[in-house]
Design an enzyme around this catalytic site. Sequence first.
Site, PDB file in Angstrom:
ATOM      1  N   LYS A  24       0.818  -1.213   0.000  1.00 26.00           N
ATOM      2  CA  LYS A  24       0.000   0.000   0.000  1.00 26.00           C
ATOM      3  C   LYS A  24       0.853   1.265   0.000  1.00 26.00           C
ATOM      4  CE  LYS A  24      -4.005  -2.117   2.235  1.00 26.00           C
ATOM      5  NZ  LYS A  24      -4.940  -2.113   3.378  1.00 26.00           N
ATOM      6  N   LYS A  46      -6.614  -9.757  -5.433  1.00 26.04           N
ATOM      7  CA  LYS A  46      -7.817  -9.884  -4.625  1.00 26.04           C
ATOM      8  C   LYS A  46      -8.806  -8.771  -4.963  1.00 26.04           C
ATOM      9  CE  LYS A  46      -9.130 -10.395   0.251  1.00 26.04           C
ATOM     10  NZ  LYS A  46      -8.619 -10.380   1.647  1.00 26.04           N
ATOM     11  N   LYS A  76     -11.971  -2.877  -2.493  1.00 28.03           N
ATOM     12  CA  LYS A  76     -12.649  -1.585  -2.602  1.00 28.03           C
ATOM     13  C   LYS A  76     -11.695  -0.478  -3.027  1.00 28.03           C
ATOM     14  CE  LYS A  76     -14.220  -2.076   1.630  1.00 28.03           C
ATOM     15  NZ  LYS A  76     -14.844  -1.765   2.941  1.00 28.03           N
TER      16      LYS A  76
END
Length: 370
Positions: free
Chosen positions: A147, A233, A236
């Site tokens: 991230k 995966k 959102k």
Amino acid sequence: MAAAASQISISETFDSLIRSLAVAITARFPLSPSMTKKRILSGIQTTGNLHLGNYLGAIRNWVELQDDYDCFLFLADLHAITVPHDPKLLADNTYKVAAAYLACGIDPERSTVFVQSHISAHSELAWLFNCITPLNWLERMIQFKEKAVKQGENVSVGLLDYPVLQSADILLYEPDVVPVGEDQKQHIELTRDIAVRLNHQFGRKKEPVLKVPDALIRSDGARVMSLTDGTKKMSKSDPSELSRIEIGDTPELIKKKIKKCKTDPMRGLEFDNPERPECNNLLTLYMLLSGKEKAAVAAECADMGWGQFKPLLTETAIAALQPIQEKYQTLMDDRTYLESVLKQGNEKATLIANKTLAKVKQVLGYAKPL
């Protein structure tokens, strides 16, 4: 002999009396679920609408666990701001996720549903854990590395530190197990490490301060992947809305997303071919949404082409989501009911969280509140 017989008779009478008293007491004061069941703890970030990955990979499993476990399920709104967010949407998203929990089958009479930010013990325990957690434990977390690359120079301390907050989320409620996907296993290992470290440094051998939970990774658990990349995966945070089917998507939007989803040029569909990740993902979605066995799906779709399979998956997805969507809308129209469920959950969770926090503060040497 007569004396012995008399003693046996008295003993049997006494045992019978004790059993009768036990039955009467249990009937009058039944044990709470937390005293008779093992406890689980889990939650989902309140960032945007939930998708099939959230439902099939997590919430549906929680629904099944409600009968056998004392479930504590929270709305992770503190974690939601580790990435850029719109303050105008944060509160509404919390209610949306709460409604989605209930619409998917979470029963507030069997599970404790609560809001993370409404219980200050989460933030306070996270700070205490920060002060005993080595920095290098956080720097090696795989999800932070992934991230952080996306956020570049704007990466926050919160993103680095959120595994510590996650550990506080878990350990506050003394769960026996934490249901997670394989990709979250490292976070549970960190939670265990923090608990063991605190117990070793500040606890007593016979009386550990914190319960050390186990990860509950189901062997048949679903890992739903992106519609645009079968190796990633469903998330959102993916910038492309075509990558996921959200629980609230209309039939027209579901049809559009499945029609445009990534496939391969091969005819005949099969599971578990590493060279065909999209094929495996779409078959898995069909299997889970239809409720059919894997072998039955493999046989049904073995000779299909994508032109035949995609309409089948579309029809199945629409049918599976329709009852959830209807209940979700009813819940969103009744904010008073949602607030009552969360208030009840917050009150129960607060009692347990504050008790754990008090234990930790005591062994760390803090003075009792005046």
